[in-house]
Design a protein around this motif. Structure first.
Motif, mmCIF file in Angstrom:
data_model
loop_
_atom_site.group_PDB
_atom_site.id
_atom_site.type_symbol
_atom_site.label_atom_id
_atom_site.label_comp_id
_atom_site.label_asym_id
_atom_site.label_seq_id
_atom_site.Cartn_x
_atom_site.Cartn_y
_atom_site.Cartn_z
ATOM 1 N N THR A 23 63.194 15.504 8.923
ATOM 2 C CA THR A 23 62.782 15.824 7.549
ATOM 3 C C THR A 23 61.621 14.974 7.043
ATOM 4 O OG1 THR A 23 64.314 14.229 6.549
ATOM 5 C CG2 THR A 23 65.153 16.457 6.972
ATOM 6 N N PHE A 30 66.539 12.361 0.325
ATOM 7 C CA PHE A 30 66.917 13.774 0.372
ATOM 8 C C PHE A 30 67.950 14.081 -0.706
ATOM 9 C CE2 PHE A 30 69.467 17.327 1.869
ATOM 10 C CZ PHE A 30 68.518 18.235 2.328
ATOM 11 N N LEU A 62 61.243 21.318 3.649
ATOM 12 C CA LEU A 62 60.773 20.110 4.325
ATOM 13 C C LEU A 62 60.292 20.403 5.744
ATOM 14 C CD1 LEU A 62 63.450 17.516 3.144
ATOM 15 C CD2 LEU A 62 61.086 17.735 2.370
#
Length: 216
Positions: A23, A30, A62
């Protein structure tokens, strides 16, 4: 049929290194983004199916931002329609973008700051807009130094799209816990005239010659 999110998400969260590689951010960041954009996305269940979770929507976005994969490829790996992926990425990006001014400057529902800058240069063929971190998100080069900021703005593609309603700004949302809904706006100084269509999308201070001395 489940895609990448349902097969990998929990496994990725068990390893901070893997999660970061997938990510380009930590699990803490996150989770923070997930909580920040939940009110903006406003997901609702129907009688036919539950909505795709905020976590999956953010993960899809992402992956798109981190890898540049085509929407068609993301649709295959996440088992979501291509149109669904496109809509998802746009909505999540708008939700993230719209919170930055509130977090950094305590100004809700703001999507950009407008100003002009006189720079002597040999210009390419083509005033500017910055985000909450002073990064340019739109520039227009080529106006003459004698022209006003407002006049230069009126000749830009940005202004034309604002006038035609094709700029695709986020829909209005409530201001904190006030219950009052307000549109998203740009902020600028008194050089920009409050006339249509800008008057509907611009917040600016009172002109200095109209403000009381004690309130300046």
């Amino acid at each position: 049929m489940f895609g990448e999110f349902h097969h990998l998400y929990r496994e990725l969260r068990d390893s901070e290194n893997l999660f970061n590689a997938y990510t380009r951010m930590s699990t803490t960041t996150f989770d923070y983004i997930v909580e920040s954009i939940k009110p903006e996305l406003n997901l609702k269940s129907t009688n036919f199916r539950d909505p795709i979770s905020v976590e999956e929507r953010l993960l899809v976005t992402l992956r798109y931002l981190a890898t540049g994969l085509a929407f068609r490829q993301l649709a295959l790996t996440f088992r979501i329609s291509k149109s669904g992926v496109v809509k998802m990425v746009i909505e999540v990006c708008k939700a993230i973008w719209s919170d930055e001014f509130y977090e950094k400057w305590n100004f809700p529902n703001c999507v950009g700051s407008i100003d002009g800058k006189h720079i002597r240069l040999r210009c390419p063929k083509n005033s500017g807009i910055v985000d909450a971190k002073y990064r340019f998100i739109m520039i227009n080069v080529g106006g003459c130094g004698k022209n006003s900021d407002g006049g230069i703005l009126c000749d830009t593609n940005f202004h034309q799209r604002l006038e035609s309603g094709t700029l695709k700004l986020p829909i209005e949302r409530k201001l904190g816990n006030s219950g009052i809904s307000a549109p998203y706006v740009f902020v600028g100084d008194e050089a920009f005239p409050l006339r249509n269509p800008l008057r509907n999308y611009l917040m600016r201070p009172f002109p200095r010659n109209q403000a009381q001395e004690t309130n300046k």
